[in-house]
Design an enzyme around this catalytic site. Structure first.
Site, PDB file in Angstrom:
ATOM      1  N   PHE A   8       0.824  -1.208   0.000  1.00 37.82           N
ATOM      2  CA  PHE A   8       0.000   0.000   0.000  1.00 37.82           C
ATOM      3  C   PHE A   8       0.859   1.260   0.000  1.00 37.82           C
ATOM      4  CE2 PHE A   8      -2.607  -3.219   2.048  1.00 37.82           C
ATOM      5  CZ  PHE A   8      -3.854  -3.033   1.482  1.00 37.82           C
ATOM      6  N   ASP A   9       0.381   2.267  -0.709  1.00 40.16           N
ATOM      7  CA  ASP A   9       0.850   3.623  -0.489  1.00 40.16           C
ATOM      8  C   ASP A   9       0.309   4.067   0.873  1.00 40.16           C
ATOM      9  OD1 ASP A   9       1.731   6.343  -1.088  1.00 40.16           O
ATOM     10  OD2 ASP A   9      -0.385   6.770  -1.461  1.00 40.16           O
ATOM     11  N   ALA A  10       0.884   5.124   1.434  1.00 37.80           N
ATOM     12  CA  ALA A  10       0.421   5.593   2.749  1.00 37.80           C
ATOM     13  C   ALA A  10      -0.540   6.781   2.645  1.00 37.80           C
ATOM     14  CB  ALA A  10       1.623   5.953   3.631  1.00 37.80           C
ATOM     15  N   LYS A 150       9.083   6.094  -5.611  1.00 33.05           N
ATOM     16  CA  LYS A 150       8.137   5.666  -6.642  1.00 33.05           C
ATOM     17  C   LYS A 150       8.003   6.798  -7.667  1.00 33.05           C
ATOM     18  CE  LYS A 150       4.992   5.300  -3.495  1.00 33.05           C
ATOM     19  NZ  LYS A 150       3.727   5.139  -2.742  1.00 33.05           N
TER      20      LYS A 150
END
Length: 224
Positions: A8-10, A150
C-alpha cells in the site's frame, strides 16, 4: 485470495493527509495565523518539488527543507526545524481513511501486507503506532531511507527482496497516485489497484489492473 502480498501507499491511500490542517496547527504553535492564501503560496513551491523528488532530481532532504525556505526567512527558524514541526503536527492530524481500520485486519488474515511510501521517516512509524495499525504490516519501505522514490522500479525491487522474492504475479500494489503508485507497479511488473476516490483522469500510458473508488469497493474486489 489472489495475492500473497499487498503493498500500500500511505498518504491518501491508508491515511488522510490534510497538509493545510497540519500547517495551520504547526504555525499556530509559532503564533502565526496560517491562511488559505498562505497555503496556496506554499503549494506553488511544494508541488513542483514533489515532482522533482519523484523524478529523482532532488533528495528527500532538499524537498523537506526547500518547501520552507520562504517561511524560514520570515520567522528566522531553520527550514529543517520547520519541517520537523510540520511532520510532528501531521502525525496528530493524519487519520485512517474510512474503512481502513476494519478492512486492513481482514486483509492481513489472507495475505502479507506492506507499505511503500514516498513520505518521510519521521511521520510513518509514529502514525502507524498511534492508529494501532503497526502490527498489521510486515514491512514498511520509505523512499527517504532507500534513496529512490516511486515510480522508480528500484524501490519496488528493494521491497520484493525484503519480502523474500515472492512471485510477481502474486503481488499487488494499491495506491491513489497513478503517476507514482500505478506507474511504479507497472514498471516493476506487478498488478496494481488504483484507489481513485475523486474521479481523476489516468495519465497517458498508465494502466491499473483494476480501479476502485473506495475501501469498501476494494474489499469487495479482493475478498468478495
Amino acid at each position: 485470495m489472489q495475492y500473497d502480498w499487498i503493498l500500500f501507499d500511505a498518504d491518501e491511500t491508508l491515511f488522510s493527509f490534510d497538509a493545510y490542517a497540519g500547517l495551520k496547527a504547526m504555525f499556530s504553535s509559532l503564533s502565526v495565523d496560517f491562511t488559505p492564501e498562505d497555503f496556496a503560496e506554499y503549494q506553488l513551491v511544494n508541488k513542483p518539488l514533489w515532482i522533482q523528488y519523484q523524478d529523482g532530481e532532488i533528495t528527500a532532504k532538499q524537498l523537506q527543507e526547500d518547501r520552507f525556505n520562504v517561511w524560514s526567512e520570515r520567522l528566522s527558524i531553520s527550514p529543517a526545524e520547520l519541517n520537523r514541526l510540520f511532520l510532528d503536527a501531521m502525525a496528530d492530524v493524519c487519520q485512517p481513511l474510512e474503512g481502513v481500520k476494519d478492512i486492513v485486519p481482514e486483509l492481513a488474515q489472507k495475505a502479507k501486507l506492506g507499505i511503500i511510501t514516498n513520505g518521510f521517516v519521521q511521520l510513518q512509524q509514529v502514525r502507524l503506532e498511534r492508529t494501532g495499525m503497526a502490527d498489521f504490516f510486515d514491512l514498511v519501505v520509505i523512499s527517504e531511507e532507500v534513496g529512490v522514490a516511486k515510480p522508480d522500479a528500484a524501490i519496488f525491487e528493494h521491497t520484493l527482496s525484503l519480502a523474500g522474492h515472492p512471485e510477481k504475479s502474486r503481488v499487488l500494489m494499491v495506491g491513489d497516485n497513478a503517476a507514482s503508485d500505478v506507474l511504479g507497479g507497472n514498471n516493476a511488473g506487478i498488478d496494481t489497484c488504483w484507489l481513485n476516490v475523486d474521479a481523476k483522469p489516468l495519465p497517458d500510458g498508465v494502466v491499473p489492473t483494476f480501479t476502485v473508488t473506495s475501501w469498501a469497493e476494494m474489499r469487495k474486489a479482493l475478498l468478495g
